[in-house]
Design a protein around this motif. Structure first.
Motif, PDB file in Angstrom:
ATOM      1  N   GLN A 191       0.862  -1.178   0.000  1.00 35.02           N
ATOM      2  CA  GLN A 191       0.000   0.000   0.000  1.00 35.02           C
ATOM      3  C   GLN A 191       0.900   1.230   0.000  1.00 35.02           C
ATOM      4  OE1 GLN A 191      -0.291  -2.200   2.972  1.00 35.02           O
ATOM      5  NE2 GLN A 191      -1.322  -3.584   1.561  1.00 35.02           N
ATOM      6  N   GLY A 192       0.726   2.078  -1.012  1.00 33.47           N
ATOM      7  CA  GLY A 192       1.583   3.243  -1.156  1.00 33.47           C
ATOM      8  C   GLY A 192       0.838   4.554  -0.977  1.00 33.47           C
ATOM      9  N   SER A 193       1.572   5.574  -0.553  1.00 30.89           N
ATOM     10  CA  SER A 193       1.006   6.920  -0.414  1.00 30.89           C
ATOM     11  C   SER A 193       2.125   7.935  -0.616  1.00 30.89           C
ATOM     12  CB  SER A 193       0.360   7.096   0.957  1.00 30.89           C
ATOM     13  OG  SER A 193       1.324   6.973   1.987  1.00 30.89           O
ATOM     14  N   GLY A 194       1.762   9.211  -0.687  1.00 25.82           N
ATOM     15  CA  GLY A 194       2.743  10.267  -0.854  1.00 25.82           C
ATOM     16  C   GLY A 194       2.643  10.936  -2.211  1.00 25.82           C
ATOM     17  N   ASP A 195       3.394  12.028  -2.381  1.00 25.35           N
ATOM     18  CA  ASP A 195       3.339  12.813  -3.611  1.00 25.35           C
ATOM     19  C   ASP A 195       3.799  12.016  -4.826  1.00 25.35           C
ATOM     20  OD1 ASP A 195       2.418  15.002  -2.221  1.00 25.35           O
ATOM     21  OD2 ASP A 195       4.413  15.881  -1.941  1.00 25.35           O
ATOM     22  N   TYR A 196       4.805  11.139  -4.643  1.00 22.10           N
ATOM     23  CA  TYR A 196       5.274  10.345  -5.777  1.00 22.10           C
ATOM     24  C   TYR A 196       4.154   9.480  -6.343  1.00 22.10           C
ATOM     25  CZ  TYR A 196       7.341   6.412  -8.263  1.00 22.10           C
ATOM     26  OH  TYR A 196       7.602   5.443  -9.196  1.00 22.10           O
ATOM     27  N   GLU A 197       3.420   8.820  -5.464  1.00 24.15           N
ATOM     28  CA  GLU A 197       2.326   7.962  -5.915  1.00 24.15           C
ATOM     29  C   GLU A 197       1.233   8.782  -6.605  1.00 24.15           C
ATOM     30  OE1 GLU A 197       2.386   4.892  -6.121  1.00 24.15           O
ATOM     31  OE2 GLU A 197       3.530   3.988  -4.495  1.00 24.15           O
ATOM     32  N   ASP A 198       0.953   9.972  -6.076  1.00 24.03           N
ATOM     33  CA  ASP A 198      -0.093  10.822  -6.667  1.00 24.03           C
ATOM     34  C   ASP A 198       0.304  11.285  -8.066  1.00 24.03           C
ATOM     35  OD1 ASP A 198      -1.582  10.559  -4.361  1.00 24.03           O
ATOM     36  OD2 ASP A 198      -0.865  12.439  -3.477  1.00 24.03           O
ATOM     37  N   TYR A 199       1.544  11.762  -8.208  1.00 30.88           N
ATOM     38  CA  TYR A 199       1.989  12.239  -9.523  1.00 30.88           C
ATOM     39  C   TYR A 199       2.153  11.089 -10.512  1.00 30.88           C
ATOM     40  CZ  TYR A 199       2.640  17.198  -8.598  1.00 30.88           C
ATOM     41  OH  TYR A 199       2.418  18.530  -8.333  1.00 30.88           O
ATOM     42  N   ARG A 200       2.598   9.933 -10.020  1.00 32.16           N
ATOM     43  CA  ARG A 200       2.716   8.762 -10.892  1.00 32.16           C
ATOM     44  C   ARG A 200       1.338   8.378 -11.451  1.00 32.16           C
ATOM     45  NH1 ARG A 200       2.494   3.109 -10.405  1.00 32.16           N
ATOM     46  NH2 ARG A 200       1.752   3.323  -8.260  1.00 32.16           N
ATOM     47  N   GLU A 201       0.327   8.448 -10.609  1.00 35.56           N
ATOM     48  CA  GLU A 201      -1.033   8.139 -11.039  1.00 35.56           C
ATOM     49  C   GLU A 201      -1.527   9.154 -12.078  1.00 35.56           C
ATOM     50  OE1 GLU A 201      -4.535   6.424  -8.430  1.00 35.56           O
ATOM     51  OE2 GLU A 201      -4.471   8.603  -8.227  1.00 35.56           O
ATOM     52  N   GLU A 202      -1.256  10.444 -11.846  1.00 31.84           N
ATOM     53  CA  GLU A 202      -1.688  11.486 -12.780  1.00 31.84           C
ATOM     54  C   GLU A 202      -0.980  11.347 -14.131  1.00 31.84           C
ATOM     55  OE1 GLU A 202      -1.394  15.412 -11.245  1.00 31.84           O
ATOM     56  OE2 GLU A 202      -2.420  14.925  -9.352  1.00 31.84           O
ATOM     57  N   LEU A 203       0.324  11.073 -14.116  1.00 33.23           N
ATOM     58  CA  LEU A 203       1.067  10.917 -15.362  1.00 33.23           C
ATOM     59  C   LEU A 203       0.566   9.711 -16.155  1.00 33.23           C
ATOM     60  CD1 LEU A 203       4.673  11.642 -14.046  1.00 33.23           C
ATOM     61  CD2 LEU A 203       3.343  13.092 -15.589  1.00 33.23           C
ATOM     62  N   GLY A 204       0.151   8.671 -15.451  1.00 31.19           N
ATOM     63  CA  GLY A 204      -0.410   7.512 -16.121  1.00 31.19           C
ATOM     64  C   GLY A 204      -1.743   7.820 -16.773  1.00 31.19           C
ATOM     65  N   GLU A 205      -2.581   8.584 -16.085  1.00 31.84           N
ATOM     66  CA  GLU A 205      -3.876   8.960 -16.640  1.00 31.84           C
ATOM     67  C   GLU A 205      -3.719   9.844 -17.875  1.00 31.84           C
ATOM     68  OE1 GLU A 205      -5.857  10.761 -13.374  1.00 31.84           O
ATOM     69  OE2 GLU A 205      -6.376   8.859 -12.401  1.00 31.84           O
ATOM     70  N   LEU A 206      -2.654  10.655 -17.908  1.00 27.60           N
ATOM     71  CA  LEU A 206      -2.383  11.504 -19.070  1.00 27.60           C
ATOM     72  C   LEU A 206      -1.781  10.726 -20.234  1.00 27.60           C
ATOM     73  CD1 LEU A 206      -0.891  14.628 -17.252  1.00 27.60           C
ATOM     74  CD2 LEU A 206      -3.076  14.533 -18.470  1.00 27.60           C
ATOM     75  N   GLY A 207      -1.334   9.498 -19.970  1.00 26.58           N
ATOM     76  CA  GLY A 207      -0.722   8.687 -21.015  1.00 26.58           C
ATOM     77  C   GLY A 207       0.762   8.937 -21.194  1.00 26.58           C
ATOM     78  N   TYR A 208       1.384   9.715 -20.283  1.00 27.24           N
ATOM     79  CA  TYR A 208       2.809   9.999 -20.395  1.00 27.24           C
ATOM     80  C   TYR A 208       3.659   8.777 -20.041  1.00 27.24           C
ATOM     81  CZ  TYR A 208       1.623  15.010 -20.531  1.00 27.24           C
ATOM     82  OH  TYR A 208       1.124  16.241 -20.855  1.00 27.24           O
ATOM     83  N   ILE A 209       3.159   7.964 -19.105  1.00 23.06           N
ATOM     84  CA  ILE A 209       3.899   6.789 -18.631  1.00 23.06           C
ATOM     85  C   ILE A 209       2.955   5.592 -18.559  1.00 23.06           C
ATOM     86  CG2 ILE A 209       5.496   8.187 -17.251  1.00 23.06           C
ATOM     87  CD1 ILE A 209       3.845   7.234 -14.776  1.00 23.06           C
ATOM     88  N   ASP A 210       3.541   4.425 -18.345  1.00 24.80           N
ATOM     89  CA  ASP A 210       2.781   3.199 -18.131  1.00 24.80           C
ATOM     90  C   ASP A 210       2.977   2.786 -16.681  1.00 24.80           C
ATOM     91  OD1 ASP A 210       1.466   0.774 -18.272  1.00 24.80           O
ATOM     92  OD2 ASP A 210       3.200  -0.287 -19.088  1.00 24.80           O
ATOM     93  N   ASN A 211       1.915   2.840 -15.878  1.00 26.95           N
ATOM     94  CA  ASN A 211       2.000   2.433 -14.482  1.00 26.95           C
ATOM     95  C   ASN A 211       1.863   0.920 -14.380  1.00 26.95           C
ATOM     96  OD1 ASN A 211       2.467   4.796 -12.975  1.00 26.95           O
ATOM     97  ND2 ASN A 211       0.353   5.442 -13.269  1.00 26.95           N
ATOM     98  N   ALA A 212       2.901   0.280 -13.848  1.00 28.51           N
ATOM     99  CA  ALA A 212       2.898  -1.185 -13.763  1.00 28.51           C
ATOM    100  C   ALA A 212       1.989  -1.692 -12.656  1.00 28.51           C
ATOM    101  CB  ALA A 212       4.315  -1.693 -13.536  1.00 28.51           C
ATOM    102  N   ASP A 213       1.685  -0.853 -11.674  1.00 30.49           N
ATOM    103  CA  ASP A 213       0.845  -1.296 -10.571  1.00 30.49           C
ATOM    104  C   ASP A 213       0.129  -0.102  -9.945  1.00 30.49           C
ATOM    105  OD1 ASP A 213       4.006  -2.340  -9.755  1.00 30.49           O
ATOM    106  OD2 ASP A 213       3.310  -0.356  -9.191  1.00 30.49           O
ATOM    107  N   ASP A 214      -0.866  -0.405  -9.128  1.00 36.18           N
ATOM    108  CA  ASP A 214      -1.643   0.619  -8.434  1.00 36.18           C
ATOM    109  C   ASP A 214      -0.997   0.958  -7.097  1.00 36.18           C
ATOM    110  OD1 ASP A 214      -3.573   0.647 -10.483  1.00 36.18           O
ATOM    111  OD2 ASP A 214      -4.598  -1.087  -9.591  1.00 36.18           O
ATOM    112  N   LYS A 215      -1.561   1.970  -6.434  1.00 34.36           N
ATOM    113  CA  LYS A 215      -1.060   2.317  -5.100  1.00 34.36           C
ATOM    114  C   LYS A 215      -1.237   1.158  -4.133  1.00 34.36           C
ATOM    115  CE  LYS A 215      -2.186   7.276  -5.333  1.00 34.36           C
ATOM    116  NZ  LYS A 215      -2.982   8.356  -4.702  1.00 34.36           N
ATOM    117  N   ILE A 216      -2.364   0.485  -4.241  1.00 32.22           N
ATOM    118  CA  ILE A 216      -2.654  -0.691  -3.416  1.00 32.22           C
ATOM    119  C   ILE A 216      -2.736  -1.882  -4.350  1.00 32.22           C
ATOM    120  CG2 ILE A 216      -4.285  -1.766  -1.825  1.00 32.22           C
ATOM    121  CD1 ILE A 216      -5.165   1.039  -0.996  1.00 32.22           C
TER     122      ILE A 216
END
Length: 277
Positions: free
Chosen positions: A178-203
């Motif tokens: 289970q992850g939290s923090g600014d890194y996880e939030d920005y990683r999620e946003e960048l994935g939604e924008l299509g800039y990156i491929d998120n290999a996993d979710d916060k949880i």
């Protein structure tokens, strides 16, 4: 007709490149830093419970599309040994730290595809993820972001002794995080924008395996033992799996320590104590 075919060729290249975005992980997807600690002697066949507590520090200079990562935390584990060989291990840990977003030299965002128009003798170079590269050059892309993660792991396996000096074992199970923090939030946003491929979710969770080989020093490990452990987490496609290696020395008094290297945490040190009941 040639122009039309060329247009379709360029379009296919663009589609292929767009699909190849750099992959980022939750830091919790790193293999649990806690090693599997072995019996102090090779001649014990008694069933029993072992508890371990350990702390660690880890660093990643520039790999896995992150850089300047520093983290620290601790782990607790309980092992129940069923006779001489079989065991069940449950471990839980937490850690936190900070890092910056990056793009490895081998990552898709640095892949450049060259297409030459033979008729006009003009060459076009197309980058695999211009949006992510542009974001990395912004003030947000250069910032340091914090993160925190909890990890839980359950292993079933065998920890065998070959004679009095060789340790050999294998285990499999599941790891959740289970992850939290600014890194996880920005990683999620960048994935939604299509800039990156998120290999996993916060949880999230994934299947894991571990195997190890070691040697005891002195008869029945009188002077301790040294082992090399190979851990893997099978989450997503084969390119997204994470792994690490732990090099551990354990003293008969129960104290142990070592170093680890692998994905997300490219280098780390750990130390702890084992209690036998």
């Amino acid at each position: 007709m040639k122009a039309l075919l060329q247009f379709f060729a360029i379009s296919l290249i663009l589609i292929a490149i767009t699909a190849c975005s750099p992959t980022l992980h939750s830091m919790g997807a790193a293999a649990l830093p806690s090693p599997v600690v072995h019996r102090a002697t090779s001649d014990s066949a008694v069933s029993g419970v072992e508890l371990t507590a350990s702390g660690f520090w880890a660093h990643n200079g520039d790999a896995d599309n992150i850089k300047d990562m520093n983290a620290g935390g601790g782990n607790f584990s309980a092992t129940y040994r069923l006779g001489k060989v079989f065991f069940v291990n449950a471990a839980v840990g937490g850690f936190g730290g900070s890092l910056k977003f990056s793009c490895d030299e081998d990552a898709d965002c640095n892949d450049i595809v060259t297409f030459t128009n033979s008729e006009k003798q003009k060459t076009y170079s197309i980058n695999g993820s211009d949006d992510y590269n542009e974001w990395l050059r912004t003030s947000q892309g250069r910032q340091t972001y914090d993160f925190m993660n909890l990890q839980e792991r359950l292993l079933l396996g065998i920890d065998a002794n070959l004679g009095k000096y060789i340790i050999l074992g294998v285990a499999a199970g599941v790891q959740a995080f289970q992850g939290s923090g600014d890194y996880e939030d920005y990683r999620e946003e960048l994935g939604e924008l299509g800039y990156i491929d998120n290999a996993d979710d916060k949880i999230d969770f994934g299947m894991v395996s571990a195997w190890w080989i070691g040697i005891r020093f002195g008869k029945n490990g009188k002077y301790g033992n040294f082992s090399i452990e190979f851990d893997n987490m099978y989450k997503g496609t084969i390119d997204e799996w994470t792994s690490n290696r732990k090099y551990t020395y354990a003293h008969p008094t129960g104290f142990f320590g070592g170093v680890t290297e692998g994905d997300l945490m490219s280098f780390g040190v750990f130390a702890g104590k084992q209690f036998v009941f």
